[in-house]
Design an enzyme around this catalytic site. Structure first.
Site: not given
Ligand code: IPE
Ligand code: IPE
Ligand code: MG
Length: 222
Positions: A12, A60
């Site tokens: 993340d 997502n």
């Molecule tokens: C978790 O991250 C999903 C992946 C890393 C693929 P998110 O960014 O989607 O999680 P939330 O929505 O902040 O909980």
């Molecule tokens: C990667 O991080 C997770 C994926 C869905 C690939 P994020 O895209 O959630 O990044 P933040 O949390 O918004 O910074």
């Molecule tokens: Mg995220």
């Protein structure tokens, strides 16, 4: 010392990293792939048998279309450019998640990578794509029919052939699971790291493994 079979990552923080650099969220995703490559290399060196990356969750889909497309194209491009190297390096690709409803192009790319690497034995790189743990558990219950017990559910999860993760690492500073492996993480050692995923270093990974090795795991016992 604890034996290490399986490390899982919630990678993340890509979006915030890209924004911080004033280059947009997708630039963070682009950079995130480099970290994945380095972690895979290191895991092979350390003889970690299985690593899992949470790539795309069932939630997502709520993101803008342009970001979703960018992420899928990144995966397609990765396998276009790297599949030969992946095969040569002995990496076996495994996918967990609902991939049958993904766009045809990415589905093809994933299927090809599974097929071409199926005999590889050095490491399993497990990618969670369109993965949601609640969905997975509901489906496992349905498949278990009337005989619902620990075993029937475990063997109907996407992870039926994999041991549970020993370590979960979530970067990005948030302390939550975001619908990831809710069943499989029951006794996993969890590491929440403040760094954003593109800033996560091999050295951070090594430190976590060293810490894990000396943790006393009880599994309910004493
Ligand atoms: C978790 O991250 C999903 C992946 C890393 C693929 P998110 O960014 O989607 O999680 P939330 O929505 O902040 O909980
Ligand atoms: C990667 O991080 C997770 C994926 C869905 C690939 P994020 O895209 O959630 O990044 P933040 O949390 O918004 O910074
Ligand atoms: Mg995220």
């Amino acid at each position: 010392m604890n034996k290490l079979n399986h490390v899982a990552f919630i990678m993340d923080g890509n979006g915030r990293w890209g924004q911080k650099k004033n280059k947009g969220r997708n630039f963070g995703h682009f950079k995130g792939v480099e970290v994945v490559k380095k972690i895979v290399e290191k895991s092979i060196k350390l003889k970690v048998p299985i690593i899992t990356f949470y790539v795309f969750s069932t939630e997502n889909w709520k993101r803008p279309k342009s970001e979703i497309n960018f992420l899928f194209n990144l995966i397609i491009k990765y396998f276009d450019q790297e599949l030969n190297r992946v095969v040569l390096n002995g990496i076996k690709i495994n996918i967990i998640g609902k991939i049958n409803i993904l766009p045809i192009k990415i589905k093809k790319s994933l299927k090809e990578s599974i097929k071409k690497t199926k005999k590889n034995k050095k490491i399993i790189v497990n990618l969670a794509i369109n993965y949601g743990s609640r969905d997975e558990i509901v489906n496992a219950c349905k498949k278990s029919k009337k005989k619902i017990n620990l075993q029937s559910i475990s063997k109907n999860l996407y992870t039926k052939n994999l041991p549970n993760p020993d370590i979960l690492i979530r970067t990005g500073g948030r302390k939550r699971l975001s619908n990831f492996m809710l069943w499989q993480l029951a006794y996993t050692e969890i590491y929440f790291i403040n760094k954003l995923w593109p800033d996560f270093k091999i050295n951070d990974f090594e430190k976590i493994i060293i810490d894990f090795k000396r943790v006393k795991r009880n599994f309910g016992s004493i």
